[in-house]
Design a protein around this motif. Structure first.
Motif, short mmCIF file in Angstrom:
data_model
loop_
_atom_site.label_atom_id
_atom_site.label_comp_id
_atom_site.label_asym_id
_atom_site.label_seq_id
_atom_site.Cartn_x
_atom_site.Cartn_y
_atom_site.Cartn_z
N HIS A 23 73.22 75.16 89.46
CA HIS A 23 73.29 75.96 88.15
C HIS A 23 72.85 77.28 87.88
CE1 HIS A 23 73.41 77.04 84.07
NE2 HIS A 23 71.97 77.11 83.97
N HIS A 24 71.60 77.65 88.74
CA HIS A 24 71.01 78.78 88.96
C HIS A 24 72.24 79.77 89.83
CE1 HIS A 24 67.44 79.56 86.55
NE2 HIS A 24 67.46 78.21 86.18
N SER A 42 75.77 80.05 88.16
CA SER A 42 75.83 80.21 86.41
C SER A 42 76.79 81.34 86.35
CB SER A 42 74.44 80.71 86.05
OG SER A 42 74.91 80.90 84.60
N ASP A 102 76.16 72.64 84.49
CA ASP A 102 76.50 73.29 83.48
C ASP A 102 77.50 72.65 82.42
OD1 ASP A 102 78.78 73.17 84.77
OD2 ASP A 102 78.89 75.06 85.45
N HIS A 139 73.88 80.23 76.90
CA HIS A 139 75.05 80.61 77.79
C HIS A 139 76.26 80.82 76.99
CE1 HIS A 139 72.86 80.53 81.43
NE2 HIS A 139 72.21 79.11 80.98
N SER A 184 73.13 85.32 80.22
CA SER A 184 71.85 84.40 79.68
C SER A 184 71.36 85.18 78.66
CB SER A 184 70.76 84.07 80.52
OG SER A 184 71.40 83.26 81.70
N HIS A 193 66.50 83.24 84.46
CA HIS A 193 67.61 83.18 85.26
C HIS A 193 67.46 84.38 86.26
CE1 HIS A 193 70.83 80.29 84.78
NE2 HIS A 193 70.13 79.82 83.81
#
Length: 351
Positions: A111-112, A115, A125, A228, A251, A274
């Motif tokens: 996810h990081h 994103s 996500d 998000h 973010s 993030h």
């Protein structure tokens, strides 16, 4: 924001990535201690009135969310200096929050890394479609997407599906360590719940744990969703995508009242997190306040965050989220244009 400034901005986070073991231990005490006491108080209150029990369980659910933040930091190796200690505490707090530590850690790392990348969606996500994708989708995909994005489904059935069902199983590509951790977590949850049912009776257990589970689950999904899914978020295709822009512009800074900020472990400073996942939750606010450029990130409040419930589809042309109502005229125009194209042209294009 200029790319050069953002690169320097990431470097500026380094001082705040330092772990303070004393602060981490204190956070464990002031989170798990009250949670245990509140759970026991909820049990004692059952003999008085369930009207008294429910408020206690709601407060307890806040501490479950705070426990999840500790679990979350362990997954980023930002809670303790020792990797092994992070893994142990992460696994224990994972039992409390119903999240298998290694499974969640691996998907969250994806996810990081992806994103806001339109070409790398699907792991860790929320399901997001663009206006164009929705327009080209079959009626069944559209229906499934509408059901998924419905708030009653997302925040009502979402906790059941995510925390009770989805996290109980490993993905096919999971390695042995991840699989074993999931099995250990599942067995530990069953053992803990069985012990509590034996000690206080299954009826009392359900009267306490069910509201704690639902409230904490809904809050957890809400926090992940709202940070998000704001109107002018950031989404780009892979060739244009930037990790730093995704972190800071994709973010939000969720500005909460101090008590809720504390309960949620400062996760409202999501843009900081993030940008630099190694920053412990207790340093996120410090990093935000020390960096003027970060303070320009999109700020949402409790009242303005409710608007995000209407956002459904990402429009690549306007770079904003749109509601289904706003998208309807665009889809109608698309259908009208398609109907005006001669059949011979369509046939030629397909060839």
């Amino acid at each position: 924001m200029a790319q050069l400034s953002l690169a320097q901005l990431k470097k500026n986070m380094a001082p705040y990535e330092k772990i303070n073991t004393k602060s981490s231990v204190l956070q464990l005490i002031n989170t798990l201690g009250p949670l245990i006491l509140l759970w026991y108080a909820a049990y004692l209150s059952l003999s008085v009135s369930y009207g008294l029990t429910l408020p206690i369980t709601i407060i307890a659910s806040g501490f479950v969310v705070r426990t999840f933040i500790i679990f979350h930091d362990c997954g980023h190796q930002s809670f303790f200096k020792s990797r092994r200690l992070n893994d142990i505490v992460g696994t224990i707090t994972g039992v409390i929050t119903l999240c298998p530590y290694h499974q969640w850690k691996n998907s969250h790392a994806v996810h990081h890394a992806t994103s806001s990348n339109l070409d790398k969606r699907g792991t860790g996500d929320m399901w997001v479609l663009t206006v164009e994708e929705y327009a080209q989708a079959s009626i069944w995909i559209r229906l499934a997407y509408r059901i998924y994005r419905n708030p009653w489904v997302m925040f009502g059935l979402g906790p059941i599906y995510t925390f009770l069902l989805s996290y109980r199983f490993n993905v096919k590509t999971a390695k042995r360590k991840e699989k074993m951790n999931t099995y250990i977590t599942n067995v530990s949850i069953v053992a803990l719940y069985a012990l509590l049912c034996w000690a206080i009776g299954w009826q009392s257990f359900l009267l306490i744990q069910v509201p704690i589970f639902f409230v904490s689950g809904m809050l957890g999904i809400w926090l992940f969703y709202v940070q998000h899914q704001f109107e002018d978020s950031y989404f780009e295709h892979d060739e244009e995508w930037s990790y730093i822009n995704a972190a800071v512009e994709g973010s939000s800074y969720y500005k909460l009242p101090k008590i809720l900020q504390w309960i949620t472990g400062n996760i409202g400073f999501h843009h900081v997190h993030h940008l630099s996942p190694k920053v412990p939750n207790y340093n996120l606010e410090k990093a935000h306040e020390a960096t003027p450029l970060l303070q320009k990130a999109t700020t949402i409040t409790m009242s303005s965050s409710l608007q995000s419930l209407k956002f459904r589809l990402w429009d690549e042309n306007t770079k904003t989220f749109l509601t289904f109502k706003q998208v309807r005229p665009l889809l109608s125009k698309r259908v009208a244009v398609t109907k005006r194209i001669p059949a011979s042209v369509v046939s030629t294009e397909r060839k």
